[in-house]
Design a protein around this motif. Structure first.
Motif, PDB file in Angstrom:
ATOM      1  N   LEU A   1       0.824  -1.186   0.000  1.00 31.42           N
ATOM      2  CA  LEU A   1       0.000   0.000   0.000  1.00 31.42           C
ATOM      3  C   LEU A   1       0.875   1.259   0.000  1.00 31.42           C
ATOM      4  CD1 LEU A   1      -2.860   1.101   0.065  1.00 31.42           C
ATOM      5  CD2 LEU A   1      -2.762   0.995   2.536  1.00 31.42           C
ATOM      6  N   SER A   2       1.933   1.226   0.761  1.00 34.29           N
ATOM      7  CA  SER A   2       2.843   2.364   0.816  1.00 34.29           C
ATOM      8  C   SER A   2       3.454   2.644  -0.551  1.00 34.29           C
ATOM      9  CB  SER A   2       3.947   2.086   1.838  1.00 34.29           C
ATOM     10  OG  SER A   2       4.891   3.111   1.820  1.00 34.29           O
ATOM     11  N   THR A   3       3.789   1.595  -1.281  1.00 33.20           N
ATOM     12  CA  THR A   3       4.362   1.759  -2.621  1.00 33.20           C
ATOM     13  C   THR A   3       3.379   2.439  -3.555  1.00 33.20           C
ATOM     14  OG1 THR A   3       5.740  -0.198  -2.341  1.00 33.20           O
ATOM     15  CG2 THR A   3       5.332   0.531  -4.599  1.00 33.20           C
ATOM     16  N   VAL A   4       2.120   2.060  -3.485  1.00 30.13           N
ATOM     17  CA  VAL A   4       1.104   2.657  -4.356  1.00 30.13           C
ATOM     18  C   VAL A   4       0.900   4.122  -4.005  1.00 30.13           C
ATOM     19  CG1 VAL A   4      -1.332   2.615  -5.012  1.00 30.13           C
ATOM     20  CG2 VAL A   4      -0.064   0.471  -4.823  1.00 30.13           C
ATOM     21  N   LEU A   5       0.720   4.420  -2.701  1.00 32.16           N
ATOM     22  CA  LEU A   5       0.442   5.799  -2.300  1.00 32.16           C
ATOM     23  C   LEU A   5       1.639   6.719  -2.499  1.00 32.16           C
ATOM     24  CD1 LEU A   5      -1.733   5.428   0.905  1.00 32.16           C
ATOM     25  CD2 LEU A   5      -2.455   5.939  -1.417  1.00 32.16           C
ATOM     26  N   GLU A   6       2.808   6.285  -2.080  1.00 26.82           N
ATOM     27  CA  GLU A   6       3.988   7.134  -2.196  1.00 26.82           C
ATOM     28  C   GLU A   6       4.561   7.124  -3.606  1.00 26.82           C
ATOM     29  OE1 GLU A   6       6.731   6.027   0.887  1.00 26.82           O
ATOM     30  OE2 GLU A   6       5.233   6.334   2.443  1.00 26.82           O
ATOM     31  N   GLY A   7       4.592   5.958  -4.233  1.00 23.03           N
ATOM     32  CA  GLY A   7       5.213   5.846  -5.550  1.00 23.03           C
ATOM     33  C   GLY A   7       4.317   6.273  -6.692  1.00 23.03           C
ATOM     34  N   PHE A   8       3.182   5.622  -6.853  1.00 25.91           N
ATOM     35  CA  PHE A   8       2.320   5.884  -8.011  1.00 25.91           C
ATOM     36  C   PHE A   8       1.429   7.114  -7.823  1.00 25.91           C
ATOM     37  CE2 PHE A   8       2.740   1.096  -8.437  1.00 25.91           C
ATOM     38  CZ  PHE A   8       3.826   1.204  -9.292  1.00 25.91           C
ATOM     39  N   ALA A   9       0.868   7.293  -6.615  1.00 30.10           N
ATOM     40  CA  ALA A   9       0.041   8.475  -6.371  1.00 30.10           C
ATOM     41  C   ALA A   9       0.912   9.686  -6.020  1.00 30.10           C
ATOM     42  CB  ALA A   9      -0.957   8.215  -5.252  1.00 30.10           C
ATOM     43  N   GLY A  10       2.135   9.444  -5.608  1.00 30.90           N
ATOM     44  CA  GLY A  10       3.045  10.535  -5.269  1.00 30.90           C
ATOM     45  C   GLY A  10       2.630  11.299  -4.026  1.00 30.90           C
ATOM     46  N   ILE A  11       2.062  10.597  -3.054  1.00 33.82           N
ATOM     47  CA  ILE A  11       1.556  11.232  -1.830  1.00 33.82           C
ATOM     48  C   ILE A  11       2.692  11.446  -0.831  1.00 33.82           C
ATOM     49  CG2 ILE A  11       0.126  10.846   0.224  1.00 33.82           C
ATOM     50  CD1 ILE A  11      -1.608  11.507  -2.105  1.00 33.82           C
ATOM     51  N   ASN A  12       2.756  12.656  -0.303  1.00 37.60           N
ATOM     52  CA  ASN A  12       3.626  12.995   0.827  1.00 37.60           C
ATOM     53  C   ASN A  12       2.765  13.723   1.851  1.00 37.60           C
ATOM     54  OD1 ASN A  12       6.388  12.182   0.116  1.00 37.60           O
ATOM     55  ND2 ASN A  12       6.058  13.545  -1.611  1.00 37.60           N
ATOM     56  N   LEU A  13       2.813  13.244   3.085  1.00 30.35           N
ATOM     57  CA  LEU A  13       1.982  13.816   4.141  1.00 30.35           C
ATOM     58  C   LEU A  13       2.783  14.803   4.976  1.00 30.35           C
ATOM     59  CD1 LEU A  13       0.224  10.529   5.302  1.00 30.35           C
ATOM     60  CD2 LEU A  13      -0.584  12.220   3.644  1.00 30.35           C
ATOM     61  N   PHE A  14       2.177  15.959   5.227  1.00 30.39           N
ATOM     62  CA  PHE A  14       2.772  16.988   6.064  1.00 30.39           C
ATOM     63  C   PHE A  14       1.768  17.343   7.157  1.00 30.39           C
ATOM     64  CE2 PHE A  14       4.744  17.300   1.937  1.00 30.39           C
ATOM     65  CZ  PHE A  14       6.093  17.445   2.245  1.00 30.39           C
ATOM     66  N   ARG A  15       2.218  18.070   8.141  1.00 33.02           N
ATOM     67  CA  ARG A  15       1.343  18.426   9.254  1.00 33.02           C
ATOM     68  C   ARG A  15       0.119  19.211   8.790  1.00 33.02           C
ATOM     69  NH1 ARG A  15       0.213  22.393  11.813  1.00 33.02           N
ATOM     70  NH2 ARG A  15      -0.198  22.781  13.977  1.00 33.02           N
ATOM     71  N   ASP A  16       0.291  20.152   7.869  1.00 30.87           N
ATOM     72  CA  ASP A  16      -0.801  21.032   7.471  1.00 30.87           C
ATOM     73  C   ASP A  16      -1.343  20.791   6.068  1.00 30.87           C
ATOM     74  OD1 ASP A  16       1.461  21.889   6.161  1.00 30.87           O
ATOM     75  OD2 ASP A  16       1.116  24.020   6.537  1.00 30.87           O
ATOM     76  N   HIS A  17      -0.762  19.829   5.338  1.00 28.95           N
ATOM     77  CA  HIS A  17      -1.253  19.580   3.984  1.00 28.95           C
ATOM     78  C   HIS A  17      -0.812  18.215   3.459  1.00 28.95           C
ATOM     79  CE1 HIS A  17       2.801  20.995   2.913  1.00 28.95           C
ATOM     80  NE2 HIS A  17       2.606  20.493   1.699  1.00 28.95           N
ATOM     81  N   VAL A  18      -1.387  17.863   2.320  1.00 30.36           N
ATOM     82  CA  VAL A  18      -1.020  16.661   1.583  1.00 30.36           C
ATOM     83  C   VAL A  18      -0.451  17.127   0.248  1.00 30.36           C
ATOM     84  CG1 VAL A  18      -1.884  14.560   0.468  1.00 30.36           C
ATOM     85  CG2 VAL A  18      -2.856  15.298   2.657  1.00 30.36           C
ATOM     86  N   ALA A  19       0.745  16.653  -0.090  1.00 26.05           N
ATOM     87  CA  ALA A  19       1.346  16.973  -1.385  1.00 26.05           C
ATOM     88  C   ALA A  19       1.185  15.748  -2.284  1.00 26.05           C
ATOM     89  CB  ALA A  19       2.823  17.329  -1.233  1.00 26.05           C
ATOM     90  N   MET A  20       0.971  15.998  -3.575  1.00 28.25           N
ATOM     91  CA  MET A  20       0.701  14.911  -4.513  1.00 28.25           C
ATOM     92  C   MET A  20       1.390  15.174  -5.840  1.00 28.25           C
ATOM     93  SD  MET A  20      -3.061  13.518  -5.403  1.00 28.25           S
ATOM     94  CE  MET A  20      -3.280  11.879  -6.028  1.00 28.25           C
ATOM     95  N   ASN A  21       2.042  14.146  -6.358  1.00 22.57           N
ATOM     96  CA  ASN A  21       2.710  14.220  -7.654  1.00 22.57           C
ATOM     97  C   ASN A  21       2.593  12.846  -8.318  1.00 22.57           C
ATOM     98  OD1 ASN A  21       4.257  15.041  -9.811  1.00 22.57           O
ATOM     99  ND2 ASN A  21       6.188  14.640  -8.782  1.00 22.57           N
ATOM    100  N   PRO A  22       1.450  12.542  -8.935  1.00 21.70           N
ATOM    101  CA  PRO A  22       1.207  11.196  -9.471  1.00 21.70           C
ATOM    102  C   PRO A  22       2.163  10.816 -10.606  1.00 21.70           C
ATOM    103  CG  PRO A  22      -0.817  12.491  -9.419  1.00 21.70           C
ATOM    104  CD  PRO A  22       0.309  13.420  -9.144  1.00 21.70           C
ATOM    105  N   ASP A  23       2.431   9.533 -10.680  1.00 17.86           N
ATOM    106  CA  ASP A  23       3.231   8.960 -11.767  1.00 17.86           C
ATOM    107  C   ASP A  23       2.706   7.546 -12.012  1.00 17.86           C
ATOM    108  OD1 ASP A  23       5.132   8.681 -13.730  1.00 17.86           O
ATOM    109  OD2 ASP A  23       6.762   8.240 -12.344  1.00 17.86           O
ATOM    110  N   LEU A  24       1.578   7.460 -12.711  1.00 17.50           N
ATOM    111  CA  LEU A  24       0.946   6.163 -12.963  1.00 17.50           C
ATOM    112  C   LEU A  24       1.712   5.358 -14.005  1.00 17.50           C
ATOM    113  CD1 LEU A  24      -2.831   7.140 -13.218  1.00 17.50           C
ATOM    114  CD2 LEU A  24      -1.598   6.274 -11.229  1.00 17.50           C
TER     115      LEU A  24
END
Length: 95
Positions: A1-24
């Motif tokens: 699950l971590s690979t999908v969210l971090e790798g393919f969806a490009g999700i990075n979690l921060f205290r005040d926001h969610v950053a996203m940079n998808p690479d399907l």
């Protein structure tokens, strides 16, 4: 699950926001998932060059209302679906 969210969806979690940079991967037509972070429940759908996002549960009093960053743009999704274009940079090899 971590690979999908971090790798393919490009999700990075921060205290005040969610950053996203998808690479399907090139062979994927769609990636859909829900993400609960700091009391904010986001529903995401990623298709080539478009992200659809909304909050399914809005934060309650005293809980932080998080925002979403895609590239250098900031979005504040609510109960309505927000459509966000993105540039597919380096489409991954087929899986």
């Amino acid at each position: 699950l971590s690979t999908v969210l971090e790798g393919f969806a490009g999700i990075n979690l921060f205290r005040d926001h969610v950053a996203m940079n998808p690479d399907l991967p090139r062979t994927w037509n769609r990636l859909a998932f829900k993400l609960l972070h700091r009391g904010n429940l986001f529903a995401f759908e990623v298709v080539p060059e478009l992200i659809r996002v909304r909050k399914e549960v809005l934060p309650i009093d005293g809980m932080e209302d998080l925002w979403l960053q895609v590239g250098d743009q900031v979005y504040h999704p609510g109960a309505e679906i927000v459509e966000i274009p993105y540039q597919q940079q380096n489409a991954r090899m087929p899986i």
